[in-house]
Design a protein around this motif. Structure first.
Motif, PDB file in Angstrom:
ATOM      1  N   SER A 198      70.413 106.333  40.569  1.00  0.00           N
ATOM      2  CA  SER A 198      70.921 107.345  41.277  1.00  0.00           C
ATOM      3  C   SER A 198      71.070 108.599  40.259  1.00  0.00           C
ATOM      4  CB  SER A 198      72.190 107.010  42.075  1.00  0.00           C
ATOM      5  OG  SER A 198      72.660 108.072  42.855  1.00  0.00           O
ATOM      6  N   ARG A 199      70.715 109.635  40.959  1.00  0.00           N
ATOM      7  CA  ARG A 199      70.682 110.891  40.249  1.00  0.00           C
ATOM      8  C   ARG A 199      72.342 111.454  40.418  1.00  0.00           C
ATOM      9  NH1 ARG A 199      68.774 115.231  42.059  1.00  0.00           N
ATOM     10  NH2 ARG A 199      68.685 116.400  40.085  1.00  0.00           N
ATOM     11  N   CYS A 200      72.815 111.019  41.473  1.00  0.00           N
ATOM     12  CA  CYS A 200      74.209 111.341  41.644  1.00  0.00           C
ATOM     13  C   CYS A 200      75.201 110.306  41.446  1.00  0.00           C
ATOM     14  CB  CYS A 200      74.309 112.054  43.074  1.00  0.00           C
ATOM     15  SG  CYS A 200      76.012 112.691  43.361  1.00  0.00           S
ATOM     16  N   VAL A 201      76.068 110.231  40.397  1.00  0.00           N
ATOM     17  CA  VAL A 201      77.069 109.296  40.388  1.00  0.00           C
ATOM     18  C   VAL A 201      78.477 109.676  40.410  1.00  0.00           C
ATOM     19  CG1 VAL A 201      77.915 107.379  38.784  1.00  0.00           C
ATOM     20  CG2 VAL A 201      75.490 107.589  39.070  1.00  0.00           C
ATOM     21  N   VAL A 202      79.238 109.459  41.188  1.00  0.00           N
ATOM     22  CA  VAL A 202      80.774 110.036  41.448  1.00  0.00           C
ATOM     23  C   VAL A 202      81.757 108.953  40.697  1.00  0.00           C
ATOM     24  CG1 VAL A 202      82.313 110.882  42.883  1.00  0.00           C
ATOM     25  CG2 VAL A 202      79.964 111.266  43.367  1.00  0.00           C
ATOM     26  N   ASN A 203      82.563 109.378  39.985  1.00  0.00           N
ATOM     27  CA  ASN A 203      83.671 108.687  39.254  1.00  0.00           C
ATOM     28  C   ASN A 203      84.714 109.105  39.873  1.00  0.00           C
ATOM     29  OD1 ASN A 203      85.617 107.606  37.414  1.00  0.00           O
ATOM     30  ND2 ASN A 203      85.069 109.283  35.901  1.00  0.00           N
ATOM     31  N   ALA A 204      85.233 108.195  40.609  1.00  0.00           N
ATOM     32  CA  ALA A 204      86.294 108.303  41.548  1.00  0.00           C
ATOM     33  C   ALA A 204      87.339 107.222  41.274  1.00  0.00           C
ATOM     34  CB  ALA A 204      86.135 108.483  43.137  1.00  0.00           C
ATOM     35  N   THR A 205      87.879 106.891  39.971  1.00  0.00           N
ATOM     36  CA  THR A 205      88.627 105.997  39.809  1.00  0.00           C
ATOM     37  C   THR A 205      89.811 106.142  39.379  1.00  0.00           C
ATOM     38  OG1 THR A 205      87.499 105.999  37.457  1.00  0.00           O
ATOM     39  CG2 THR A 205      86.657 104.335  38.827  1.00  0.00           C
ATOM     40  N   GLY A 206      90.464 107.162  39.882  1.00  0.00           N
ATOM     41  CA  GLY A 206      91.866 107.547  39.994  1.00  0.00           C
ATOM     42  C   GLY A 206      92.309 107.679  38.304  1.00  0.00           C
ATOM     43  N   VAL A 207      93.439 106.994  37.946  1.00  0.00           N
ATOM     44  CA  VAL A 207      93.998 107.138  36.763  1.00  0.00           C
ATOM     45  C   VAL A 207      92.927 106.944  35.757  1.00  0.00           C
ATOM     46  CG1 VAL A 207      96.358 107.144  37.381  1.00  0.00           C
ATOM     47  CG2 VAL A 207      95.352 105.028  37.151  1.00  0.00           C
ATOM     48  N   TRP A 208      92.249 105.843  36.081  1.00  0.00           N
ATOM     49  CA  TRP A 208      91.194 105.258  35.088  1.00  0.00           C
ATOM     50  C   TRP A 208      89.893 105.991  34.984  1.00  0.00           C
ATOM     51  CZ3 TRP A 208      93.826 102.519  38.709  1.00  0.00           C
ATOM     52  CH2 TRP A 208      94.997 101.471  38.188  1.00  0.00           C
ATOM     53  N   VAL A 209      89.817 107.354  35.390  1.00  0.00           N
ATOM     54  CA  VAL A 209      88.639 108.020  35.440  1.00  0.00           C
ATOM     55  C   VAL A 209      88.199 108.277  33.849  1.00  0.00           C
ATOM     56  CG1 VAL A 209      88.763 109.322  37.484  1.00  0.00           C
ATOM     57  CG2 VAL A 209      89.966 110.405  35.341  1.00  0.00           C
ATOM     58  N   ASP A 210      89.193 108.357  32.960  1.00  0.00           N
ATOM     59  CA  ASP A 210      88.569 108.663  31.392  1.00  0.00           C
ATOM     60  C   ASP A 210      87.886 107.683  31.158  1.00  0.00           C
ATOM     61  OD1 ASP A 210      89.748 111.201  31.250  1.00  0.00           O
ATOM     62  OD2 ASP A 210      91.742 110.471  30.949  1.00  0.00           O
ATOM     63  N   ALA A 211      88.159 106.305  31.220  1.00  0.00           N
ATOM     64  CA  ALA A 211      87.518 105.287  30.976  1.00  0.00           C
ATOM     65  C   ALA A 211      85.938 105.256  31.264  1.00  0.00           C
ATOM     66  CB  ALA A 211      88.034 103.752  31.436  1.00  0.00           C
ATOM     67  N   VAL A 212      85.742 105.775  32.362  1.00  0.00           N
ATOM     68  CA  VAL A 212      84.282 105.913  33.060  1.00  0.00           C
ATOM     69  C   VAL A 212      83.308 107.264  32.185  1.00  0.00           C
ATOM     70  CG1 VAL A 212      82.792 106.398  34.910  1.00  0.00           C
ATOM     71  CG2 VAL A 212      84.722 104.956  35.104  1.00  0.00           C
ATOM     72  N   ARG A 213      84.493 108.186  31.965  1.00  0.00           N
ATOM     73  CA  ARG A 213      83.982 109.398  31.290  1.00  0.00           C
ATOM     74  C   ARG A 213      83.773 109.095  29.970  1.00  0.00           C
ATOM     75  NH1 ARG A 213      87.758 113.260  30.648  1.00  0.00           N
ATOM     76  NH2 ARG A 213      86.189 115.223  30.759  1.00  0.00           N
TER      77      ARG A 213
END
Length: 578
Positions: free
Chosen positions: A275-290
């Motif tokens: 996907s060209r559009c990936v949404v990181n909506a992992t709450g307090v864990w967003v920095d791990a995905v970032r």
């Protein structure tokens, strides 16, 4: 598998099950969801709502992962925010996949203070726009899920001479403004109370020094079951929503995000969701995905924890919640009637970690018990606590030096779109999950990650199980009424007459496995039933039977022994008061 677990009876679990009927203002709850009618271009009726017909299993959705060449949107995170984005996107006609590493609402989204509110404290900051928007969203949520979100009256007690001559008028004026900001979405007026009236509405208040109070209206909900309803509604709209499936890697092409590699934790199978559009909506864990995208970027979230204690309903008789606007050290305390018990909280303590199961600190428990004892006629003690649990709030701090274009929005949530195209959303609160989803999709379109399509499609969309009339209060004991229009389907399953705990039957375990995507003992006892949050020891006592039923429903792939052991360890944590 523990001894006594029956042999496997093949059954594909987690089929979509939801039905909602047309909404009519025939009771006090219904009138708050009757403000929109079919004249609205986005209004929906029962034919638009999900139903038990045409079930889609978790296995079938997982198979779509391998069959779909590319998705319009992939969402990482199955809490309130991620599920809201998935539903909104699917309702607009986008192809959507969502993965959640654990269970829906496993983190913060199942550990709220159970209030649907505009945010009284923001009035003191003069943030009227924020309060007004949250109050509009409160009305939308109460209308779209009346079996899981309902109005609730609060008493704000005042004490002493200051309470009689100043506090009551001061807080009364503020709460009158709060009610006025809701406009047509209001739930009722604010009234000043004398001492006798305050005790009549909330007989559990401490009488010594009580000068009166203020009564106002807000809302409450069952957060985890609402998250499950969002998941099921998104699935019915065409989304592939899979829990216990973790994002393990971001796919890149020419320095742009091009998808996500996910791993099914049940089987170990891996899939690439392009996907060209990936949404990181992992709450307090967003920095791990970032950090998967940009390893050296500054952290976005500064977590803060809120502790909650649950005690018997006898500590708060009556149907009104209590709000203490200013404790001895300047904090706020709630006592809320919820699912037949009394919820006390909360705290706001900074943390340096983002543990999946954060532990309460002793001084936090001391604070809640001390302040509850100062305001309730029957002071609770540690021995009275039936469950203690902690939620982590994703407080947003401005990122520095990582080259990200930031869009900070009016609802105290933040949406960031990185140079790679990774979209991150965090902050905010449950009440405004739907508005947050609209903002996320607006930013996705603004950065040409998806086509721009009209918003507002979920404003009048009934969620899974939304009934015509809500006949039972969420503040009362649990039961089949929490299933709304699905209650009859629950009653038709084996074990409907076998109660494992008050308001919790064997049939509910089967329904959780077959229609609500439960994959473990914890999924059932923490987030399909709320028994772990209400009485941890009681939950532990029925865990074996729940494991046995899940073994029947989920088959040989379900490790009943491991699931039972993990839950018993968790229940021990929830029953241990520091």
């Amino acid at each position: 598998m523990p001894s006594g677990c029956p042999a496997f009876r093949a059954c594909d679990p987690s089929e979509v099950a939801v039905a909602a009927q047309p909404l009519t203002p025939t009771d006090p709850v219904a009138k708050h969801r009757a403000m929109t009618r079919p004249s609205d271009p986005h209004a929906h009726d029962a034919s638009d709502a999900p139903s038990l017909r045409g079930p889609l299993s978790r296995t079938a959705m997982r198979a779509r992962f391998g069959e779909t060449p590319a998705w319009d949107i992939v969402v990482i995170g199955g809490g309130a925010t991620g599920l809201g984005v998935a539903l909104d996107a699917a309702a607009r006609g986008f192809s959507v996949a969502l993965v959640e590493a654990d269970d829906f609402a496993k983190g913060t989204s199942s550990r709220a203070t159970k209030l649907v509110h505009g945010g009284v404290r923001y009035l003191a900051q003069g943030n009227f726009a924020l309060v007004r928007e949250a109050l509009r969203e409160r009305a939308t949520l109460l209308r779209n899920a009346p079996h899981l979100a309902q109005p609730l009256s609060f008493v704000m007690p005042v004490y002493g001479v200051s309470g009689r001559w100043f506090d009551r008028l001061f807080y009364g004026a503020g709460l009158a403004l709060y009610a006025a900001l809701a406009g047509k979405a209001g739930l009722g007026g604010t009234r000043l109370l004398g001492r006798a009236a305050a005790l009549a509405l909330s007989p559990g208040l401490r009488r010594d020094g009580l000068a009166g109070g203020v009564v106002y209206r807000d809302g409450q909900f069952d957060d985890a079951r609402l998250a499950v309803a969002l998941a099921r509604t998104a699935i019915a709209r065409g989304a592939a929503v899979v829990n216990h499936c973790a994002a393990v890697e971001l796919v890149r092409e020419a320095d742009r995000i091009a998808g996500v590699v996910v791993e099914d934790r049940a089987t170990g199978s891996r899939f690439t969701l392009r996907s060209r559009c990936v949404v990181n909506a992992t709450g307090v864990w967003v920095d791990a995905v970032r950090r998967m995208d940009h390893a050296s970027g500054a952290d976005l979230v500064a977590p803060s924890q809120g502790v909650h204690l649950v005690v018997d309903r006898s500590f708060l008789p009556g149907d009104h919640a209590v709000l203490v606007p200013r404790t001895a050290d300047g904090r706020v305390l709630f006592a809320v009637p919820w699912l037949g018990s009394t919820l006390l909280g909360t705290t706001d303590t900074p943390r340096n970690d983002v543990a999946v199961e954060p532990a309460p600190f002793r001084d936090e428990v001391d604070f809640i018990l001390r302040e509850a004892g100062r305001h309730l006629a029957k002071p609770p003690t540690r021995a009275d606590v039936r469950s203690v649990w902690v939620g982590l709030r994703p407080l947003v701090r401005a990122p520095a030096g990582d080259g990200v274009a930031t869009k900070t929005l009016s609802r105290e949530h933040t949406v960031l779109v990185a140079p790679s195209g990774l979209v991150t959303v965090t902050g905010g609160k449950w009440t405004t999950y739907r508005a947050m989803a609209e903002d996320v999709l607006d930013q996705c379109a603004a950065h040409d990650l998806v086509a721009r399509r009209p918003a507002g499609v979920t404003e009048h969309l009934p969620l899974a199980g939304a009934p015509t009339n809500a006949t039972h209060a969420i503040s009362g004991p649990p039961g089949t009424h929490l299933y709304g229009s699905d209650a009859s389907a629950v009653q038709q399953l084996p074990g409907a007459d076998v109660e494992l705990a008050p308001g919790f039957t064997e049939a509910m375990v089967r329904f959780a496995a077959r229609h609500e995507y439960a994959r473990s003992v914890e999924d059932v006892l923490a987030r399909r039933s709320r028994l772990l949050f209400l009485d941890a020891r009681l939950a532990a006592s029925v865990a074996l039977r729940v494991a046995e039923i899940l073994a029947e429903e989920l088959g040989e792939a379900f490790d009943a022994g491991a699931s039972l052991d993990a839950f018993l360890a968790l229940a021990e944590r929830y029953s241990t008061v520091p």
